[in-house]
Design a protein around this motif. Structure first.
Motif, PDB file in Angstrom:
ATOM      1  N   PHE A  33      -1.367   6.928   3.154  1.00 16.68           N
ATOM      2  CA  PHE A  33      -0.255   7.824   3.484  1.00 16.68           C
ATOM      3  C   PHE A  33       0.325   8.458   2.227  1.00 16.68           C
ATOM      4  O   PHE A  33       0.507   9.677   2.151  1.00 16.68           O
ATOM      5  CB  PHE A  33       0.805   7.023   4.229  1.00 16.68           C
ATOM      6  CG  PHE A  33       2.143   7.699   4.338  1.00 16.68           C
ATOM      7  CD1 PHE A  33       2.352   8.722   5.246  1.00 16.68           C
ATOM      8  CD2 PHE A  33       3.199   7.304   3.524  1.00 16.68           C
ATOM      9  CE1 PHE A  33       3.587   9.348   5.337  1.00 16.68           C
ATOM     10  CE2 PHE A  33       4.437   7.912   3.616  1.00 16.68           C
ATOM     11  CZ  PHE A  33       4.631   8.954   4.521  1.00 16.68           C
ATOM     12  N   GLY A  88       6.604   2.880   7.458  1.00 15.33           N
ATOM     13  CA  GLY A  88       6.315   2.622   8.863  1.00 15.33           C
ATOM     14  C   GLY A  88       7.546   2.540   9.738  1.00 15.33           C
ATOM     15  O   GLY A  88       7.437   2.424  10.956  1.00 15.33           O
ATOM     16  N   ALA A 125       7.812  -1.981  11.610  1.00 20.78           N
ATOM     17  CA  ALA A 125       6.666  -1.402  10.909  1.00 20.78           C
ATOM     18  C   ALA A 125       5.439  -2.295  11.037  1.00 20.78           C
ATOM     19  O   ALA A 125       4.321  -1.805  11.267  1.00 20.78           O
ATOM     20  CB  ALA A 125       7.027  -1.182   9.439  1.00 20.78           C
ATOM     21  N   GLU A 128      -2.755   1.318   4.890  1.00 25.77           N
ATOM     22  CA  GLU A 128      -2.131   2.463   5.561  1.00 25.77           C
ATOM     23  C   GLU A 128      -1.094   3.124   4.657  1.00 25.77           C
ATOM     24  O   GLU A 128      -0.997   4.361   4.605  1.00 25.77           O
ATOM     25  CB  GLU A 128      -1.465   2.016   6.862  1.00 25.77           C
ATOM     26  CG  GLU A 128      -2.418   1.591   7.968  1.00 25.77           C
ATOM     27  CD  GLU A 128      -3.012   0.212   7.767  1.00 25.77           C
ATOM     28  OE1 GLU A 128      -4.015  -0.107   8.431  1.00 25.77           O
ATOM     29  OE2 GLU A 128      -2.479  -0.556   6.924  1.00 25.77           O
ATOM     30  N   VAL A 129      -0.332   2.324   3.936  1.00 22.67           N
ATOM     31  CA  VAL A 129       0.710   2.877   3.075  1.00 22.67           C
ATOM     32  C   VAL A 129       0.107   3.669   1.926  1.00 22.67           C
ATOM     33  O   VAL A 129       0.550   4.789   1.614  1.00 22.67           O
ATOM     34  CB  VAL A 129       1.628   1.756   2.547  1.00 22.67           C
ATOM     35  CG1 VAL A 129       2.624   2.308   1.531  1.00 22.67           C
ATOM     36  CG2 VAL A 129       2.370   1.089   3.705  1.00 22.67           C
ATOM     37  N   VAL A 146       1.304  -1.371  10.190  1.00 25.21           N
ATOM     38  CA  VAL A 146       1.382  -0.750   8.870  1.00 25.21           C
ATOM     39  C   VAL A 146       1.236  -1.831   7.803  1.00 25.21           C
ATOM     40  O   VAL A 146       2.019  -2.779   7.741  1.00 25.21           O
ATOM     41  CB  VAL A 146       2.714   0.001   8.687  1.00 25.21           C
ATOM     42  CG1 VAL A 146       2.826   0.547   7.276  1.00 25.21           C
ATOM     43  CG2 VAL A 146       2.813   1.136   9.699  1.00 25.21           C
ATOM     44  N   ASP A 190       3.691  -2.004  14.288  1.00 20.98           N
ATOM     45  CA  ASP A 190       2.891  -0.776  14.398  1.00 20.98           C
ATOM     46  C   ASP A 190       1.623  -0.843  13.559  1.00 20.98           C
ATOM     47  O   ASP A 190       0.893   0.155  13.449  1.00 20.98           O
ATOM     48  CB  ASP A 190       3.721   0.434  13.956  1.00 20.98           C
ATOM     49  CG  ASP A 190       4.629   0.928  15.068  1.00 20.98           C
ATOM     50  OD1 ASP A 190       4.433   0.504  16.221  1.00 20.98           O
ATOM     51  OD2 ASP A 190       5.529   1.745  14.783  1.00 20.98           O
ATOM     52  N   PRO A 223       7.970   5.716  11.949  1.00 19.24           N
ATOM     53  CA  PRO A 223       6.514   5.820  11.888  1.00 19.24           C
ATOM     54  C   PRO A 223       6.070   6.791  10.801  1.00 19.24           C
ATOM     55  O   PRO A 223       6.783   7.740  10.457  1.00 19.24           O
ATOM     56  CB  PRO A 223       6.140   6.322  13.294  1.00 19.24           C
ATOM     57  CG  PRO A 223       7.241   5.803  14.163  1.00 19.24           C
ATOM     58  CD  PRO A 223       8.492   5.889  13.330  1.00 19.24           C
ATOM     59  N   LEU A 224       4.893   6.547  10.247  1.00 20.10           N
ATOM     60  CA  LEU A 224       4.454   7.282   9.059  1.00 20.10           C
ATOM     61  C   LEU A 224       4.493   8.808   9.205  1.00 20.10           C
ATOM     62  O   LEU A 224       4.916   9.494   8.268  1.00 20.10           O
ATOM     63  CB  LEU A 224       3.056   6.816   8.654  1.00 20.10           C
ATOM     64  CG  LEU A 224       2.965   5.354   8.174  1.00 20.10           C
ATOM     65  CD1 LEU A 224       1.531   4.984   7.849  1.00 20.10           C
ATOM     66  CD2 LEU A 224       3.874   5.116   6.979  1.00 20.10           C
TER      67      LEU A 224
END
Length: 272
Positions: free
Chosen positions: A80, A22, A67, A76-77, A72, A70, A25-26
Motif C-alpha cells: 500500500f 487498515g 484492521a 499489505e501495508v 491487514v 480485515d 480500510p486501505l
C-alpha cells in the motif's frame, strides 16, 4: 532539522498524527493520507496493526482489531505505501512496527530493507528489546532509513541519552506513563526539563505525545520546548465514529485536523 518537521514555519509547532494501517480500510486510508498532505500535516505515524498493545488504551486497541480482522499485515501495508507515498508532497510517514508481532519473524536487516524499499521515511520499532538495539541501529544505518527513538519524560538520564543518540528521524518523548487515550496529565516542569536535557544531546526534532487532544495542548507543548506534537487516540476516535455512523471518513477526519492543526489551510488553498 529532520525532513519530518523542517517545512513547518519556525514559529509554529509540527504535527504528527497516529493511525493504524487498515483503519479505515486501505483504499479510504489512501484518501485520508492525500487529505493530510493537502493540509500540510507533517507526519503520519502509521502502525502495522498488532493486538493487545500494553501501551494503548481501548480506542487504539479497537482500531487495531478492526484492521487485523480485515487481514491487514506487513505485506499489505508495505504494498500500500509503495503505491501511495510517491504522490505525497509534504506528508512524511513513520512506520510503527511491533517487535513481537511484526519484526521478530524475519531477520532484522531483511525487515528494515523491505521497509526502506517501500519508500517509508522513518521507522519506529515498538517493544524492541534493549539487547537488540545495536543490531537494529546497524540495520537502519545500512539501509539509510531514519529511526524514530522513544523515551519517557520520567525516564532516567541514561535512557533519555540513549534515545537521543539513536534518533535520526525524530525523538518521540512520551509525556507520561500509562496507556494512550487519556488527557495531557504530565507535570509541565518535568516535561520542560526533559525537553531541555534532550535538546543538549540531539539535533533531531522532539515530538511529544500521549494525551494530546487539542490545539491548546499542542501550543502548550511548543511553549515548553517541543518541536512537534503527536495526536493519537483523539483522531482514531473520530475515525471510529465515522465508520460506525456510515459518515464520510475523509471529511470527518479533515474536520478534526482543522481543529487541531497549528497550520492547516483548506485543501483548495493547498493547491494554489
Amino acid at each position: 532539522m529532520s525532513g519530518f518537521f523542517a517545512r513547518r514555519p519556525p514559529d509554529r509547532p509540527g504535527l504528527a498524527v497516529f493511525l493504524n494501517a487498515g483503519d479505515p480500510p486501505l483504499p479510504v486510508l489512501a484518501d485520508v493520507m492525500r487529505m493530510l498532505d493537502d493540509c500540510r500535516v507533517d507526519c503520519l505515524e502509521l502502525a502495522v496493526p498488532f493486538p493487545n498493545s500494553v501501551t494503548d488504551g481501548p480506542v487504539i486497541r479497537r482500531s487495531a482489531q478492526r484492521a487485523l480482522a480485515d487481514g491487514v499485515g506487513l505485506d499489505e501495508v508495505l504494498d500500500f505505501l509503495a503505491g501511495v507515498l510517491p504522490g505525497l508532497r509534504h506528508l512524511r510517514v513513520a512506520l510503527l512496527a511491533d517487535w513481537s508481532h511484526t519484526v521478530r519473524a524475519p531477520t532484522v536487516p531483511g525487515f528494515v530493507r523491505r521497509v526502506a524499499d517501500a519508500g517509508v521515511h522513518g521507522l519506529l520499532v515498538h517493544g524492541l528489546p534493549p539487547r537488540l538495539r545495536a543490531d537494529c541501529l546497524d540495520a537502519v544505518r545500512a539501509a539509510g532509513l531514519p529511526l524514530v527513538a522513544t523515551c519517557y519524560a520520567a525516564s532516567s538520564p541514561e535512557v533519555r541519552a540513549a534515545a537521543a543518540e539513536c534518533a535520526t528521524a525524530y525523538l518521540y518523548l512520551v509525556a507520561h506513563y500509562g496507556r494512550s487515550g487519556g488527557g495531557l496529565t504530565a507535570d509541565h516542569r518535568e516535561l520542560a526539563a526533559a525537553l531541555a536535557a534532550l535538546r543538549t544531546r540531539t539535533t533531531a526534532p522532539i515530538a511529544v505525545g500521549f494525551g494530546v487532544r487539542s490545539r491548546a495542548d499542542i501550543d502548550l507543548l511548543h511553549g515548553l520546548g517541543a518541536d512537534a506534537a503527536v495526536v493519537g487516540s483523539a483522531g482514531v476516535a473520530r475515525i471510529e465514529h465515522a465508520l460506525a455512523e456510515g459518515a464520510d471518513v475523509v471529511e470527518e477526519f479533515h474536520t478534526f485536523i482543522q481543529t487541531v492543526s497549528p497550520y492547516s489551510p483548506s485543501r483548495q488553498e493547498a493547491h494554489r
